[in-house]
Design a protein around this motif. Structure first.
Motif, short mmCIF file in Angstrom:
data_model
loop_
_atom_site.label_atom_id
_atom_site.label_comp_id
_atom_site.label_asym_id
_atom_site.label_seq_id
_atom_site.Cartn_x
_atom_site.Cartn_y
_atom_site.Cartn_z
N ARG A 19 0.84 -1.20 0.00
CA ARG A 19 0.00 0.00 0.00
C ARG A 19 0.88 1.25 0.00
NH1 ARG A 19 -4.33 -0.53 4.51
NH2 ARG A 19 -5.21 1.24 3.35
N PHE A 20 0.71 2.16 0.96
CA PHE A 20 1.45 3.43 0.93
C PHE A 20 2.76 3.35 1.70
CE2 PHE A 20 -1.29 3.46 4.64
CZ PHE A 20 -0.44 3.89 5.64
N ARG A 21 3.06 2.19 2.29
CA ARG A 21 4.22 2.09 3.17
C ARG A 21 5.52 1.91 2.38
NH1 ARG A 21 0.02 -0.50 5.84
NH2 ARG A 21 0.49 -2.47 4.81
N HIS A 22 6.63 2.25 3.03
CA HIS A 22 7.92 2.30 2.35
C HIS A 22 9.00 1.45 3.02
CE1 HIS A 22 11.12 4.17 -0.11
NE2 HIS A 22 11.83 4.23 1.01
N THR A 23 8.88 1.16 4.29
CA THR A 23 9.97 0.53 5.03
C THR A 23 10.34 -0.84 4.48
OG1 THR A 23 8.47 -0.46 6.64
CG2 THR A 23 9.33 1.74 7.15
N ALA A 24 11.61 -1.19 4.64
CA ALA A 24 12.08 -2.49 4.16
C ALA A 24 11.35 -3.63 4.87
CB ALA A 24 13.58 -2.60 4.39
N ALA A 25 11.09 -3.47 6.16
CA ALA A 25 10.40 -4.52 6.92
C ALA A 25 9.03 -4.82 6.32
CB ALA A 25 10.28 -4.12 8.38
N THR A 26 8.33 -3.77 5.85
CA THR A 26 7.02 -3.97 5.24
C THR A 26 7.15 -4.86 4.00
OG1 THR A 26 6.29 -1.80 6.01
CG2 THR A 26 5.02 -2.83 4.24
N TYR A 27 8.16 -4.63 3.21
CA TYR A 27 8.38 -5.45 2.01
C TYR A 27 8.74 -6.89 2.39
CZ TYR A 27 8.15 -1.63 -1.37
OH TYR A 27 7.71 -0.60 -2.18
N PHE A 28 9.68 -7.05 3.32
CA PHE A 28 10.19 -8.38 3.61
C PHE A 28 9.22 -9.21 4.45
CE2 PHE A 28 14.56 -6.17 3.34
CZ PHE A 28 14.46 -6.14 1.96
N ASP A 29 8.20 -8.54 5.04
CA ASP A 29 7.14 -9.25 5.75
C ASP A 29 6.01 -9.68 4.83
OD1 ASP A 29 8.09 -9.42 8.36
OD2 ASP A 29 7.41 -7.39 8.86
N SER A 30 5.99 -9.14 3.62
CA SER A 30 4.90 -9.42 2.69
C SER A 30 5.11 -10.77 1.99
CB SER A 30 4.81 -8.31 1.64
OG SER A 30 3.98 -8.71 0.57
N PRO A 31 4.18 -11.71 2.13
CA PRO A 31 4.31 -12.99 1.42
C PRO A 31 4.40 -12.81 -0.10
CG PRO A 31 2.61 -13.13 3.11
CD PRO A 31 2.99 -11.68 2.99
N LEU A 32 3.71 -11.79 -0.63
CA LEU A 32 3.74 -11.55 -2.07
C LEU A 32 5.12 -11.11 -2.52
CD1 LEU A 32 2.24 -11.44 -4.75
CD2 LEU A 32 1.47 -9.12 -4.16
N VAL A 33 5.72 -10.19 -1.78
CA VAL A 33 7.07 -9.71 -2.13
C VAL A 33 8.08 -10.84 -1.98
CG1 VAL A 33 8.93 -8.12 -1.50
CG2 VAL A 33 6.54 -7.32 -1.51
N VAL A 34 7.96 -11.61 -0.90
CA VAL A 34 8.88 -12.73 -0.68
C VAL A 34 8.77 -13.73 -1.84
CG1 VAL A 34 9.37 -14.72 0.79
CG2 VAL A 34 8.98 -12.47 1.82
N ALA A 35 7.54 -13.95 -2.33
CA ALA A 35 7.36 -14.86 -3.47
C ALA A 35 8.04 -14.31 -4.71
CB ALA A 35 5.86 -15.07 -3.71
N TRP A 36 7.97 -13.00 -4.94
CA TRP A 36 8.66 -12.39 -6.08
C TRP A 36 10.17 -12.64 -5.97
CZ3 TRP A 36 5.97 -7.03 -5.27
CH2 TRP A 36 4.66 -7.10 -5.76
N LEU A 37 10.72 -12.36 -4.76
CA LEU A 37 12.16 -12.50 -4.55
C LEU A 37 12.60 -13.96 -4.72
CD1 LEU A 37 12.59 -10.15 -1.46
CD2 LEU A 37 13.33 -9.70 -3.78
N ARG A 38 11.84 -14.88 -4.14
CA ARG A 38 12.21 -16.29 -4.23
C ARG A 38 12.16 -16.76 -5.69
NH1 ARG A 38 12.17 -19.66 -0.13
NH2 ARG A 38 10.96 -21.24 -1.22
N GLY A 39 11.13 -16.34 -6.40
CA GLY A 39 11.03 -16.72 -7.81
C GLY A 39 12.14 -16.12 -8.64
N PHE A 40 12.53 -14.88 -8.30
CA PHE A 40 13.59 -14.20 -9.05
C PHE A 40 14.92 -14.91 -8.86
CE2 PHE A 40 16.95 -10.97 -9.32
CZ PHE A 40 16.70 -10.44 -10.57
N PHE A 41 15.27 -15.22 -7.61
CA PHE A 41 16.57 -15.82 -7.34
C PHE A 41 16.60 -17.32 -7.64
CE2 PHE A 41 16.99 -12.00 -4.60
CZ PHE A 41 18.11 -11.48 -5.22
N ALA A 42 15.46 -17.95 -7.68
CA ALA A 42 15.43 -19.38 -8.00
C ALA A 42 15.42 -19.60 -9.52
CB ALA A 42 14.20 -20.05 -7.39
N GLY A 43 15.07 -18.55 -10.28
CA GLY A 43 14.95 -18.69 -11.73
C GLY A 43 16.29 -18.75 -12.44
#
Length: 317
Positions: free
Chosen positions: A293-317
């Protein structure tokens, strides 16, 4: 005769907004003298390192100061200090390395906790990798205007990118290096990648090194949208990387205030522009709005299951 009361009030409100921007970009401003204990567990991150440049002056001779970088490694007995040369020898194996670069206005404790969360959440179940948190002087300075702090950090980023690029260039056996930058940390990451990109050989080898795969993730980046494109400041970075993931979010309140402070657009708001011929296939862009949503902090990103899925898919690809 004094100035108009209305203008005085507006100036005060603008100062308050700048201070709030610093708080929003930081997320947490508490002080911490030592990094917290990371909980790597069974994650793909097999060990956790912290490299600190906080004790080095901004206007030092980077080449001469390179061996003065402070290094810690988390071991069963606690945090153990290493010499820089010993750190290079320890990580330069057949295991990939991932560097995390935190944003501006972030304390030691907050930044390292974010790195710990990133490596643990992103790495669970993935092949082994070594996590390195690049800890630079990013604290919020009370009593100093946010604009002045950002301008100082822009100068500092040139030194940080030299240290980071030189560190990667020193690796001889590492098969892959990934970078994850958040907010202003993307400035350092992009500049380091551009430095490396300007001296990459035809066979993919870095200057003085060997061929390696390079991946980068820019989360809520503050760099200008066109800086990665042809003629831009970080054009060589886009040529260097094998894969690039960029998150953008038009609802990011802190980045909108950052744009006002710097009077320039931020890549984290609009994303990479479409140019003639489209974007390179190596570039992946995602809209982080639904996740944070409107938040910016790194913790908000790294706590998000959706963002974590993006990162895992990116590095596993």
């Amino acid at each position: 005769m004094t100035g108009r009361p209305g203008k005085t009030i507006l100036r005060r409100l603008w100062r308050v907004a700048l201070v709030l921007a610093a708080g929003l970009l930081a997320g947490r401003l508490e002080a911490a003298q030592t990094p917290p204990t990371p909980l790597v567990g069974d994650a793909g991150c097999i060990d956790f390192w912290v490299i600190s440049t906080r004790h080095l002056p901004t206007y030092a001779n980077p080449a001469a100061a390179l061996n003065q970088l402070a290094v810690w490694h988390r071991e069963p007995s606690g945090w153990i200090a290493y010499r820089y040369e010993a750190f290079l020898a320890a990580i330069d194996t057949d295991v990939p390395v991932c560097f995390y670069l935190n944003g501006i206005f972030t304390s030691v404790g907050s930044a390292t906790a974010d790195a710990q969360k990133l490596f643990a959440n992103m790495g669970a179940g993935l092949p082994p990798f070594r996590g390195v948190h690049w800890l630079w002087p990013s604290d919020f300075e009370r009593g100093v205007a946010p604009r002045e702090q950002v301008n100082h950090a822009l100068v500092r980023s040139q030194v940080e990118s030299f240290y980071l690029a030189a560190t990667i260039q020193s690796l001889r056996n590492t098969p892959a290096v990934n970078m994850v930058g958040h907010s202003f940390g993307c400035q350092i990451a992009a500049d380091a990648l551009a430095r490396l990109g300007r001296c990459r050989g035809a066979e993919g080898a870095l200057c003085g090194s060997h061929p390696m795969r390079i991946g980068a993730v820019l989360i809520a980046p503050t760099i200008p949208p066109a800086s990665l494109l042809a003629g831009g400041q970080f054009e060589a970075a886009l040529h260097l990387v094998d894969r690039l993931l960029v998150t953008h979010n038009r609802d990011d309140l802190a980045l909108h205030i950052y744009e006002q402070i710097q009077e320039r657009p931020a890549l984290g708001v609009s994303g990479l522009p479409v140019v003639m011929g489209g974007r390179p296939a190596k570039v992946m862009q995602v809209d982080a709005g639904p996740a944070v949503r409107f938040r910016h902090t790194a913790a908000t990103y790294f706590d998000s299951p959706l963002v974590v899925a993006w990162l895992r898919g990116f590095f596993a690809g």
